[in-house]
Design an enzyme around this catalytic site. Structure first.
Site, PDB file in Angstrom:
ATOM      1  N   HIS A 242       0.710  -1.116  -0.021  1.00 16.59           N
ATOM      2  CA  HIS A 242       0.074   0.061  -0.220  1.00 16.59           C
ATOM      3  C   HIS A 242       1.045   1.350  -0.050  1.00 16.59           C
ATOM      4  O   HIS A 242       1.999   1.213   0.305  1.00 16.59           O
ATOM      5  CB  HIS A 242      -0.933  -0.165   1.095  1.00 16.59           C
ATOM      6  CG  HIS A 242      -2.012  -0.906   1.213  1.00 16.59           C
ATOM      7  ND1 HIS A 242      -3.178  -1.063   1.987  1.00 16.59           N
ATOM      8  CD2 HIS A 242      -2.398  -2.094   0.184  1.00 16.59           C
ATOM      9  CE1 HIS A 242      -3.988  -1.955   1.815  1.00 16.59           C
ATOM     10  NE2 HIS A 242      -3.589  -2.456   0.594  1.00 16.59           N
TER      11      HIS A 242
ATOM     12  N   GLU B  31       1.214   3.927   2.070  1.00 14.67           N
ATOM     13  CA  GLU B  31       1.565   4.264   3.175  1.00 14.67           C
ATOM     14  C   GLU B  31       2.867   3.145   3.518  1.00 14.67           C
ATOM     15  O   GLU B  31       4.066   3.754   4.197  1.00 14.67           O
ATOM     16  CB  GLU B  31       0.645   3.980   4.492  1.00 14.67           C
ATOM     17  CG  GLU B  31      -0.795   4.835   4.291  1.00 14.67           C
ATOM     18  CD  GLU B  31      -1.689   4.012   3.744  1.00 14.67           C
ATOM     19  OE1 GLU B  31      -2.940   4.143   4.259  1.00 14.67           O
ATOM     20  OE2 GLU B  31      -1.428   3.345   2.727  1.00 14.67           O
TER      21      GLU B  31
ATOM     22  N   CYS C 140      -5.618   1.520   6.199  1.00 19.13           N
ATOM     23  CA  CYS C 140      -6.370   0.418   6.554  1.00 19.13           C
ATOM     24  C   CYS C 140      -5.763  -0.293   7.984  1.00 19.13           C
ATOM     25  O   CYS C 140      -4.908   0.565   8.417  1.00 19.13           O
ATOM     26  CB  CYS C 140      -6.335  -0.569   5.464  1.00 19.13           C
ATOM     27  SG  CYS C 140      -4.615  -1.053   5.321  1.00 19.13           S
TER      28      CYS C 140
ATOM     29  N   CYS D 299      -2.008  -0.749   7.599  1.00 22.20           N
ATOM     30  CA  CYS D 299      -1.061   0.397   7.327  1.00 22.20           C
ATOM     31  C   CYS D 299      -1.271   1.288   8.934  1.00 22.20           C
ATOM     32  O   CYS D 299      -0.132   1.733   9.228  1.00 22.20           O
ATOM     33  CB  CYS D 299      -1.645   1.493   6.361  1.00 22.20           C
ATOM     34  SG  CYS D 299      -1.209   0.403   4.496  1.00 22.20           S
TER      35      CYS D 299
END
Length: 224
Positions: free
Chosen positions: A75, A77, A105, A108
């Site tokens: 992701h 992040e 999420c 993360c």
């Protein structure tokens, strides 16, 4: 924290002086995160981008890459946190901030807390997987040994629009592909029917009637 060797992207343009300085600063870094999100979109990934800021300088950037990297953890992040840790030389970054275009999420958010990030700013909320207040809020758990402050809604409209446009375009492409496939099947069926046409009217009267599909079980139709 040891002063790192900074990447060439030392700083961004000065903010609009007519705007609240704190908001102008947040918008400046969120714009950089949006630039990263557009790189994800260009790569066919969900357009989410992130940047890590230290001492008013962007030291790392990241955008979604799980498809291309075949990595469910890739992701935006996570990409930015990994890059920032390499720049700083430490996986803990208590003086850093993270800006991301979409609410983090659970995965993360956990990584952000483990990295001891001081402050997180996100753009659009995520009502399905958001772990900063939408579905749950990991950042308000007092039992955790580190507390990261969080703020949301910065440039939310621009962040949301980028995501909506991406998914809208993907749905349109899928519908167009389905329509083209259906038309190809119909054309092939018509061609096959023409080649199998009876030679005389007497034979045509005895030919089986094609199913109209009215007796199809609606439970087998995903659009029912």
């Amino acid at each position: 924290m040891t002063e790192p060797t900074l990447p060439p992207e030392a700083s961004l343009a000065s903010p609009d002086l007519s705007m609240d300085p704190a908001l102008a600063r947040d918008r400046r870094y969120m714009q950089a995160a949006l630039d990263e999100a557009r790189l994800a979109e260009a790569a066919g990934e969900v357009p989410v981008g992130a940047v890590v800021v230290w001492n008013d300088t962007i030291i790392a950037r990241g955008h979604n890459l799980p498809i291309r990297s075949v990595d469910p953890s890739a992701h935006a992040e996570m990409q930015a946190l990994r890059a920032a840790a390499r720049v700083i030389g430490n996986y803990r970054m208590p003086e850093c901030e993270l800006y991301v275009t979409l609410e983090p999420c659970v995965m993360c958010s956990g990584a952000i807390l483990h990295a001891r990030i001081r402050h997180v700013v996100f753009g659009a909320t995520d009502p399905k997987t958001g772990a900063a207040g939408s579905v749950l809020n990991l950042f308000e758990q007092a039992q955790l040994n580190h507390q990261t402050t969080i703020a949301g809604g910065v440039m939310a409209d621009a962040c949301s629009r980028l995501l909506k446009d991406f998914f809208g375009g993907r749905r349109r492409a899928q519908k167009a592909a389905q329509k083209a496939a259906q038309e190809a099947v119909q054309e092939a069926a018509q061609a096959a029917g023409a080649s199998d046409a009876p030679a005389c009217a007497h034979c045509a009267a005895a030919a089986p009637v094609a199913s109209t599909g009215t007796d199809t079980d609606p439970s087998q139709n995903p659009d029912a």
